[in-house]
Design a protein around this motif. Structure first.
Motif, PDB file in Angstrom:
ATOM      1  N   LYS A  76       0.827  -1.216   0.000  1.00  0.00           N
ATOM      2  CA  LYS A  76       0.000   0.000   0.000  1.00  0.00           C
ATOM      3  C   LYS A  76       0.861   1.267   0.000  1.00  0.00           C
ATOM      4  N   LEU A  77       2.152   1.064   0.212  1.00  0.00           N
ATOM      5  CA  LEU A  77       3.035   2.224   0.349  1.00  0.00           C
ATOM      6  C   LEU A  77       3.695   2.647  -0.954  1.00  0.00           C
ATOM      7  N   LEU A  88       5.006  10.398 -18.377  1.00  0.00           N
ATOM      8  CA  LEU A  88       4.010   9.514 -17.754  1.00  0.00           C
ATOM      9  C   LEU A  88       4.434   8.054 -17.859  1.00  0.00           C
ATOM     10  N   ALA A  89       5.007   7.694 -19.001  1.00  0.00           N
ATOM     11  CA  ALA A  89       5.451   6.295 -19.153  1.00  0.00           C
ATOM     12  C   ALA A  89       6.567   5.987 -18.155  1.00  0.00           C
ATOM     13  N   ALA A 124       7.011   7.473 -15.306  1.00  0.00           N
ATOM     14  CA  ALA A 124       6.397   7.425 -13.976  1.00  0.00           C
ATOM     15  C   ALA A 124       5.661   6.106 -13.771  1.00  0.00           C
ATOM     16  N   ALA A 125       4.999   5.651 -14.817  1.00  0.00           N
ATOM     17  CA  ALA A 125       4.268   4.373 -14.706  1.00  0.00           C
ATOM     18  C   ALA A 125       5.238   3.233 -14.434  1.00  0.00           C
ATOM     19  N   ARG A 169       6.466   3.583 -10.893  1.00  0.00           N
ATOM     20  CA  ARG A 169       5.442   3.207  -9.925  1.00  0.00           C
ATOM     21  C   ARG A 169       5.302   1.692  -9.860  1.00  0.00           C
ATOM     22  N   ARG A 170       5.452   1.035 -11.012  1.00  0.00           N
ATOM     23  CA  ARG A 170       5.403  -0.426 -11.022  1.00  0.00           C
ATOM     24  C   ARG A 170       6.568  -0.979 -10.203  1.00  0.00           C
ATOM     25  N   GLN A 202       6.821   8.902  -4.540  1.00  0.00           N
ATOM     26  CA  GLN A 202       6.777  10.366  -4.627  1.00  0.00           C
ATOM     27  C   GLN A 202       8.150  10.998  -4.491  1.00  0.00           C
ATOM     28  N   PRO A 221       2.773   3.998  -3.888  1.00  0.00           N
ATOM     29  CA  PRO A 221       2.600   5.363  -4.422  1.00  0.00           C
ATOM     30  C   PRO A 221       3.281   6.428  -3.561  1.00  0.00           C
ATOM     31  N   ALA A 222       3.187   6.263  -2.231  1.00  0.00           N
ATOM     32  CA  ALA A 222       3.812   7.265  -1.354  1.00  0.00           C
ATOM     33  C   ALA A 222       5.330   7.207  -1.477  1.00  0.00           C
ATOM     34  N   ASP A 266       5.896  -0.336  -6.546  1.00  0.00           N
ATOM     35  CA  ASP A 266       4.882  -1.228  -5.981  1.00  0.00           C
ATOM     36  C   ASP A 266       5.530  -2.522  -5.504  1.00  0.00           C
ATOM     37  N   ALA A 301       5.715  13.866 -12.940  1.00  0.00           N
ATOM     38  CA  ALA A 301       4.453  13.384 -13.516  1.00  0.00           C
ATOM     39  C   ALA A 301       3.283  13.763 -12.617  1.00  0.00           C
ATOM     40  N   GLU A 302       3.521  13.702 -11.333  1.00  0.00           N
ATOM     41  CA  GLU A 302       2.467  14.073 -10.372  1.00  0.00           C
ATOM     42  C   GLU A 302       2.106  15.560 -10.547  1.00  0.00           C
TER      43      GLU A 302
END
Lengths: 586, 438
Positions: free
Chosen positions: B312-313, B361-362, B364-365, B368-369, B319, B315-316, B372, B327-328
């Motif tokens: 759950k962490l 964005l790509a 960042a995606a 983020r992956r 950052q 995304p945080a 995760d 991207a944010e």
């Protein structure tokens, strides 16, 4: 027990070292806070002086005062840095003595341990382990709590899961800047978006509103507004806004006026462009830094200066992006105007004398400043502005420079054709009318070129050429049937566009640097002395009217919304009927 | 008297650090010039290769000398001078870089980013102390680590940290290690280096946060022995694990222990462990076995629970990455436009993003992956660390003599000369004064 002399000496040393550290600290703190009042970012004195300078940019005594104050601040700053460095080392030394003396004193005072045997070691270790487990659980909970707070405190606009990411990345337009509707051709034609109008041909689009100024009755000045900074860029007009650029070696600016009233809506300094030196060190006074005419696409307005500063601004004056393309090697100063087509910005950046390595043609996305393509050019410095034409089923960019006329595709910048037709310093820009490109080999020939070739078309695509009354500065203008040229000495010549035969010529007896324009069947020629002459753009010479303005004019006229806009050396003018009440803006 | 001196010392350290902040101030670029062109920003050239190898040579030599001083010479004085040399060379001369503490990040970064080749010198700095620890314990901490030397130097009056607290806080370095490796693996940055409290002191410059952080550790270090090494240093955590399996171990005395407890008093780092009886109370045996079984069962639950919480962490945690942050800001700007000033960093970054949003964005995606997965692993790692420590605290260990904890001992050699046997062996004390064994 009485302390030993060594202990007392160590304590004294530690005290002295501590006092020394405190003194150094106090001195450094004083310097630190005293320096804050001399912070050149915040000094009210310096800020006030700079504000005054913005109003009177040529005030040399004020500049000297700012320089002096600036120098003082810098000297104080360097002095404080040196003090800080010395103070830090002194503190380090003081701390070393302090820690050594205090440590040694503590060691002397240390009471020797006298531990007693433990009888319940087993029980104690069980209790210790139990307490350690609970405290470990506490640490775990504290960490979990901290992470939970971080999680709850985090808000994100980015997708939360992979599916949402896929949706975002796959949606139309995600692979490019946010979709922006480029201005239509009709919009561009209704305005004056670049040097010499929508296509750079100097011909106002048909169907424009009737001119507020009737040249047959003499000119009246609808309004006149002072231009705060020098520059030779011609006005560009879009949607009730008139834009001009100006500046000095120290400061480059864009000015926006209300097209109806002449009131200055805003002025914006183009500064802090990354990589750009704050001052132009090698600017020629005659050319200045603001000779290139700006461009507008209905969404933004673009300006380029002789030092290579390029800026995009919104119509409210807010900044969009800036770039530094310099330094530009140009012996007379860079003066090529920007070209715009739709929302694509084109920059012909020719430079150098014998070394042509830096010359290039750049296509930029207007919204973002992103370079779409860039092509090196085998030419030295030039001053002509490129035009965009549609010919032979292609959108072409026509560029002029010694010795080549080169056509590139608008889409990707690939070269289509070239012709070796030019010499010397190329200033006049090309025009396109009636299927032919008309261009001037300065002072030598007027040429008509068919823009449907490929490769080197020097010997195959010149439709005609003539050497009569060929200008060296002003660009030609054509309505498709006739081609008109004006020399620097004011000789107007009319040629047949189909074969280049001279039809008539007339000496207007005035010096001319502005390029002529055609609007509604009338040819407008603006003399340096402020004489605006209207002729019939026809096979027979006929002067319709002549008006005199009290200024010197080097920039070319702009026509939009039924008005004529002229940039003089000191004022910007909009012409109106002879009896119009003068609306003078400060 | 002494208390006042300490206060002054603390004040001095704080002031020193506070004043260093002024060095960060920058002067605005000139409004006027005389034709001078500002040079374009450039990256300093890397240290010459032969000098890098020379550093590695000095490092290996210092490590070897430390082992020799601990096991052969058993010399606290020698270690003191060696650590002073290390403080001067690796600290103030080399300015804390390269240092083994941050080097695991280079290794992990190299593993996940094929474009980066880990330099040989980094491998030497990373693995040499670990190999040394597998044979000889934490010799690196004893005399080669400049951070440890600095803390040792300011230690004036050590206070004992309760052992239960020592145990509880000993898991923190592993958590920091996990976080550091995650951010290195994702390419975000080397947070272990960024938050090293002492490197800014070596460089005499740093941000306000990190200077305050360093000052706090130095202040605490006057009364608590090596607080950073014991409760935060991620590399110390690795060496602690390696030392548990070390071939040789630091012994207070090569002779028999008299159990006088003087060595316990001499250790400022709470690493001395007292004798524990081999047997156990039969009344407690059942409860202890039951607890052990519960904790064994709890271990996978802690790992899985930690992994779930960690997931759950993502995304945080992401950052902190500059690309994700950009991207944010870009997506936030689409929903809630903010008018930034011309040429402000925010406006410039948005300009960059709007030039090619798909790329931003790509990236960042992709990050983020990665985050995760990394956050999931991090959560599981925290659960594993806590679970294993709970198990370790529930397994009874027997000791007949006072001896240093293999993992916690930094081999500083302070306890050697506190032992009466050692003092007799060195001839500092007549054998008649030696206490009798119990």
């Amino acid at each position: 027990m009485k302390p030993s002399p060594l202990y007392r000496a160590l304590c004294l040393t530690a005290w002295i070292a501590g006092g020394f550290c405190l003194l150094v600290c106090a001195g450094m703190l004083y310097e630190h806070f005293a320096a804050a009042t001399n912070d050149p970012w915040k000094s009210p004195q310096l800020l006030a002086l700079k504000e005054n300078l913005a109003d009177t940019p040529r005030n040399e005594p004020l500049q000297k005062q700012i320089r002096q104050l600036d120098l003082e601040f810098r000297q104080k700053f360097r002095h404080r840095l040196a003090l800080d460095k010395t103070g830090a080392w002194l503190l380090l030394g003081g701390m070393l003595v302090l820690v050594l003396a205090a440590g040694k004193a503590a060691a002397l005072q240390k009471t020797l341990p006298l531990p007693q045997p433990k009888t319940d070691a087993g029980e104690l270790s069980v209790k210790l382990a139990s307490r350690a487990r609970w405290s470990l659980a506490g640490v775990g909970l504290a960490v979990a709590g901290s992470l939970l707070i971080i999680r709850l405190g985090n808000s994100s606009f980015l997708p939360a899961n992979q599916a949402a990411w896929q949706k975002l990345l796959n949606q139309p337009g995600a692979d490019q800047a946010p979709a922006e509707v480029a201005p239509s051709l009709a919009e561009a034609q209704a305005n004056w978006p670049r040097f010499r109008g929508w296509d750079g041909g100097g011909v106002a689009a048909p169907g424009s509103a009737a001119l507020s100024w009737n040249p047959t009755n003499g000119a009246g000045v609808l309004w006149r507004s002072a231009i705060p900074a020098p520059g030779h860029s011609s006005p560009v007009v879009w949607g009730g806004h008139v834009f001009i650029s100006g500046g000095t070696a120290d400061r480059r600016e864009v000015f926006c006026y209300n097209a109806s009233s002449g009131a200055m809506l805003w002025r914006r300094a183009i500064e802090n462009v990354p990589g750009s030196p704050p001052k132009i060190s090698d600017m020629l006074e005659d050319t200045g830094c603001a000779a290139p005419t700006m461009a507008a696409d209905g969404r933004r307005v673009y300006a380029i200066f002789a030092n290579g500063d390029l800026a995009a601004l919104n119509f409210d004056g807010s900044g969009v992006w800036t770039k530094y393309l310099g330094p530009i090697k140009n012996s007379y100063g860079y003066a090529t105007s920007l070209a715009v087509w739709g929302n694509i910005l084109l920059i012909q950046l020719d430079q150098g004398e014998t070394d042509t390595a830096g010359s290039k043609l750049i296509s930029l996305q207007g919204a973002s400043g992103q370079v779409l393509w860039e092509r090196a050019r085998p030419v030295p410095a030039s001053w002509a502005t490129p035009i965009v034409i549609e010919a032979a089923g292609k959108m072409q960019i026509i560029t002029l420079a010694n010795p080549w006329v080169i056509a590139y595709t608008l889409a990707d910048g690939n070269e289509l054709w070239r012709a070796q037709l030019l010499e010397s310093e190329v200033v006049p820009s090309p025009v396109f009318a009636g299927g032919l490109v008309f261009l001037l080999n300065p002072g030598t020939r007027l040429l008509a070129l068919r823009p449907d070739g490929a490769g080197d078309v020097t010997k195959t695509h010149v439709a005609w050429s003539t050497d009569e009354n060929v200008p060296d500065i002003a660009s030609p203008v054509s309505n498709g049937e006739l081609v008109f040229t004006v020399t620097s000495m004011g000789i107007v010549t009319c040629f047949d566009a189909s074969d280049g035969k001279k039809i008539w010529g007339k000496d207007l007896a005035m010096e001319v640097q502005a390029s002529p324009a055609i609007r509604g069947g009338q040819l407008f020629i603006l003399g340096e002395n402020g004489a605006l002459v209207a002729l019939q753009a026809a096979r027979a010479f006929q002067e319709i009217g002549r008006s005199q303005l009290p200024d010197k004019f080097l920039a070319s006229p702009a026509f939009a919304g039924g008005h004529v806009f002229l940039r003089g050396v000191t004022n910007l003018y909009s012409l109106g009927p002879a009896d119009a009440k003068l609306a003078q803006q400060p | 008297m002494l208390r006042r001196l300490k206060f002054i010392a603390a004040l001095g350290v704080m002031s020193l650090l506070a004043l260093m902040l002024s060095a960060e101030q920058r002067f605005p670029t000139p409004d006027f010039d005389n034709g001078y062109r500002l040079p374009s920003a450039s990256t300093p050239a890397a240290r010459q290769l032969w000098l890098q190898y020379a550093d590695a040579g000095v490092f290996l030599a210092a490590l070897g000398i430390a082992v020799w001083l601990i096991y052969k010479k058993r010399s606290r004085r020698g270690l003191f001078w060696l650590s002073l040399f290390s403080l001067a060379y690796f600290g103030f001369y080399r300015k804390g870089c390269i240092c083994p503490i941050g080097s695991p990040q280079n290794i992990v970064y190299g593993l996940f980013n094929p474009d980066y080749a880990v330099p040989v010198t980094v491998l030497i700095f990373c693995f040499a102390p670990i190999v040394a620890a597998l044979f000889a314990g934490r010799a690196f901490c004893a005399g080669v680590c400049p951070q440890g030397a600095l803390q040792d130097f300011v230690l004036i009056k050590p206070l004992a940290v309760p052992l239960w607290l020592e145990h509880a806080l000993s898991v923190v370095p592993y958590m920091f290690l996990g976080a550091g490796l995650i951010y290195a693996g994702t390419g975000t940055g080397f947070v272990i280096c960024r938050y090293d409290p002492f490197v800014p002191l070596f460089r005499l410059s740093g941000s306000i946060f990190i200077l305050t952080f360093g000052a706090a550790f130095l202040l605490a270090g006057m009364f608590v022995g090596r607080p950073y090494c014991r409760f935060l240093c991620p590399y110390g955590g690795l060496l602690r694990l390696a030392s548990l399996a070390s071939k040789w171990r630091v012994r207070v005395t090569p002779d028999s222990c008299t159990q006088c407890r003087l060595c316990e008093q001499s250790c400022p780092f709470g690493a001395m462990r007292e004798p524990a009886p081999a047997g156990t109370n039969p009344d407690r045996l059942g409860a202890e076995r039951k607890r052990l079984a519960w904790l064994l069962a709890l271990l996978p639950a802690l790992v899985l629970g930690g992994a779930w919480a960690g997931s759950k962490l993502g995304p945080a945690a992401a950052q902190l990455d500059p690309a994700v942050a950009l991207a944010e800001r870009y997506t936030r700007q689409q929903s809630f436009p903010v008018q930034y000033g011309l040429m402000t960093p925010e406006a410039l970054s948005l300009q960059r993003a709007s030039g090619n949003p798909a790329e931003i964005l790509a990236a960042a995606a992709d990050l983020r992956r990665r985050f995760d997965l990394a956050a999931l692993l991090f959560g599981g790692w925290i659960g594993l660390v806590i679970g294993l420590k709970l198990l370790a605290l529930s397994v009874r260990q027997s000791r007949t003599d006072f001896e240093p904890d293999r993992g916690a001992c930094v081999a500083c050699a302070r306890c050697f000369t506190a032992c009466p046997n050692e003092r007799v062996r060195l001839g500092w004390m007549p054998a008649a004064d030696e206490p009798a064994p119990p």
